[in-house]
Design an enzyme around this catalytic site. Structure first.
Site, PDB file in Angstrom:
ATOM      1  N   GLU A   1      -8.260  12.854  11.898  1.00  0.00           N
ATOM      2  CA  GLU A   1      -7.410  11.751  12.360  1.00  0.00           C
ATOM      3  C   GLU A   1      -6.571  12.101  13.582  1.00  0.00           C
ATOM      4  OE1 GLU A   1      -5.273   9.729   9.260  1.00  0.00           O
ATOM      5  OE2 GLU A   1      -4.133   8.550  10.687  1.00  0.00           O
TER       6      GLU A   1
ATOM      7  N   LYS B   1       0.855  -1.202   0.000  1.00  0.00           N
ATOM      8  CA  LYS B   1       0.000   0.000   0.000  1.00  0.00           C
ATOM      9  C   LYS B   1       0.882   1.239   0.000  1.00  0.00           C
ATOM     10  CE  LYS B   1      -3.137   2.714   2.852  1.00  0.00           C
ATOM     11  NZ  LYS B   1      -4.011   2.818   4.011  1.00  0.00           N
TER      12      LYS B   1
HETATM   13  C1  LIG Z   1      -4.344  10.948   3.367  1.00  0.00           C
HETATM   14  C2  LIG Z   1      -5.568  11.418   3.647  1.00  0.00           C
HETATM   15  O1  LIG Z   1      -6.537  10.648   4.269  1.00  0.00           O
HETATM   16  C3  LIG Z   1      -6.225   9.433   4.948  1.00  0.00           C
HETATM   17  C4  LIG Z   1      -7.180   9.308   6.081  1.00  0.00           C
HETATM   18  C5  LIG Z   1      -8.423   8.746   5.907  1.00  0.00           C
HETATM   19  C6  LIG Z   1      -8.725   8.046   4.731  1.00  0.00           C
HETATM   20  C7  LIG Z   1      -7.771   7.828   3.772  1.00  0.00           C
HETATM   21  C8  LIG Z   1      -8.069   7.036   2.560  1.00  0.00           C
HETATM   22  O2  LIG Z   1      -9.147   6.419   2.485  1.00  0.00           O
HETATM   23  O3  LIG Z   1      -7.262   7.033   1.622  1.00  0.00           O
HETATM   24  C9  LIG Z   1      -6.363   8.269   3.971  1.00  0.00           C
HETATM   25  O4  LIG Z   1      -5.655   7.157   4.454  1.00  0.00           O
HETATM   26  C10 LIG Z   1      -5.945  12.811   3.346  1.00  0.00           C
HETATM   27  O5  LIG Z   1      -7.025  13.241   3.744  1.00  0.00           O
HETATM   28  O6  LIG Z   1      -5.129  13.529   2.730  1.00  0.00           O
END
Ligand SMILES: C=C(O[C@H]1C=CC=C(C(=O)O)[C@@H]1O)C(=O)O
Length: 449
Positions: free
Chosen positions: A254, A205
């Site tokens: 987060e 990932k």
């Molecule tokens: C990297 C980001 O979100 C992260 C946090 C929640 C969901 C995410 C996703 O589904 O890709 C990302 O991991 C951003 O908002 O720039």
């Protein structure tokens, strides 16, 4: 020297605006409406600046040294429990691999500021902390008089101005000119290439980010932006860190880590879907997200990595059985709450050092994913996706991951968003998801009615 006095509860946004009028230096804002905690700082009594991959551990050492000879007074017992006494505010870059550009000038790899004045509040108490670095040669009477004069000016400002309306500021009527730092097609190609690498087994990932530059005719209103963000995202950490004419700000959902009396709380947050326009559509999209193999996979990398990191720091780690939906204004995510009991002698900065960057913003496994970000992303992330927050005495504090954020200076802003890419990611869907994430700051700045 740090003195904390009780003060009446005030709207933190208002204090942020008043601090500007007092002209005491750079401002800092941190608040999460749902848990009624806010910290608003101004000026600088001391600052810890660090560089390089050891930026977090060096900050921890410097903070221990600064605290060692501190004289700490609390003029009441009726003060917010965790934020009274000296508190440092600041953050860290996402990484130290990518070369820094002018965009992030004045935002060093690590920066923790002991503000001159800090207003802090919880649900029913508020305090005002005054910090000063004093040595034996200081003209202490003069220093004390300067503090008294500042407090008189603050008290006058609180009495002579009325608290701002709690209404959300209307969108501005300004036209936004937006410009992708990397053309959309190129970013989607990057995503497609990352998918190839994942399928070839280079890593499992990677989170790829993009940035958009926004411009309008008049300067952006930082105070109104914070107010819009706080009102639209009550569950998010709304933050702003000023460095001269620049503000790094955002509303991130987060939490990286919160530490209170040896208990730490964190979360895995990864996996996204849009909100529906009707209750039925929203429920349907939420159910799809909960049962999506792609999103569950993307999420599990984060859960596993956090659990492993905490196992060396904590005597006991608790991970929720399954993720639930975190529903935000225009996007929903998978969230797994995680808690732990810190082993004695460990503080929040050690937890940050081990947890950051989680695969919610970096990738899995960590090192090849970070190398791919450095080589392929063509973006200076600076503090975007890095830890931002505060640390107090006793190892307590709270840091969030600086997402849904941007760097605002005058009439210009650079906004950031990233997406977790796995083997079955689709470049177009990831692009659309990044647009939803960018909307947070675009609307915050007063655009997108
Ligand atoms: C990297 C980001 O979100 C992260 C946090 C929640 C969901 C995410 C996703 O589904 O890709 C990302 O991991 C951003 O908002 O720039």
């Amino acid at each position: 020297m740090s003195i904390t006095l009780p003060i009446a509860l005030h709207d933190p946004q208002w204090l942020f605006t008043l601090f500007q009028q007092l002209d005491l230096g750079d401002r800092f804002f941190w608040s999460r409406s749902v848990d009624a905690r806010a910290l608003v700082g101004v000026g600088q009594a001391a600052a810890i600046e660090t560089t390089g991959p050891e930026r977090v551990s060096s900050a921890a050492t410097a903070w221990r040294e600064l605290r060692r000879d501190a004289i700490i007074e609390k003029i009441s017992t009726d003060l917010p429990a965790y934020t009274s006494g000296p508190v440092l505010l600041g953050g860290f870059t996402f990484d130290t691999l990518t070369p820094r550009t002018d965009l992030w000038q004045n935002f060093p790899d690590g920066l923790l500021i002991l503000p001159y004045l800090l207003f802090h509040s919880d649900e029913d108490k508020a305090g005002l902390t005054i910090n000063a670095l004093v040595d034996a040669t200081d003209a202490y009477e003069q220093r004390a008089n300067a503090v008294i004069e500042t407090l008189q000016r603050l008290s006058h400002a609180l009495q002579s101005t009325s608290a701002p309306s709690t209404e959300k500021p209307a969108p501005t009527n300004e036209e936004f000119i937006t410009h992708n730092l990397l053309p959309a097609e190129q970013w989607k190609n990057q995503v497609a290439q990352a998918v190839e690498k994942i399928r070839a087994g280079e890593f499992e990932k990677v989170v790829l980010a993009r940035a958009v530059q926004v411009e309008q005719a008049n300067p952006f209103d930082v105070d109104a932006t914070l107010q819009r963000l706080s009102q639209s995202y009550p569950g998010a950490y709304v933050f702003a860190i000023q460095r001269g004419s620049r503000y790094f700000m955002g509303a991130t959902p987060e939490r990286l880590v919160c530490s209170e009396d040896g208990q730490i709380q964190t979360m895995a947050l990864a996996g996204s879907a849009p909100r529906g326009t009707t209750a039925e559509e929203d429920e349907h999209l939420g159910n799809e997200l909960l049962h999506s193999e792609k999103n569950q996979g993307e999420h599990q990398f984060v859960v596993t990595t956090i659990r492993d990191a905490l196992s060396t720091l904590c005597s006991r780690v608790w991970v929720a059985d399954a993720p639930h939906l975190l529903k935000l204004k225009n996007i929903q995510h998978l969230e797994t709450p995680i808690m732990g009991d810190l082993l004695p002698g460990h503080s929040i900065l050690e937890a940050i050092e081990d947890l950051h960057p989680t695969p919610a913003v970096g990738g899995y496994p960590r090192l090849p994913a970070l190398a791919a970000i450095g080589a392929d992303e063509h973006l200076d992330r600076g503090w975007y996706a890095g830890p931002v927050g505060w640390i107090g005495t006793g190892g307590n504090g709270e840091f969030a991951v600086a997402l849904r954020s941007g760097l605002v200076e005058g009439r210009q802003a650079t906004l950031f968003a990233g997406c977790g890419i796995v083997a079955d990611s689709n470049p177009e869907s990831e692009y659309q998801e990044s647009c939803l994430k960018l909307q947070v700051m675009l609307r915050g700045l007063g655009g997108e009615k």
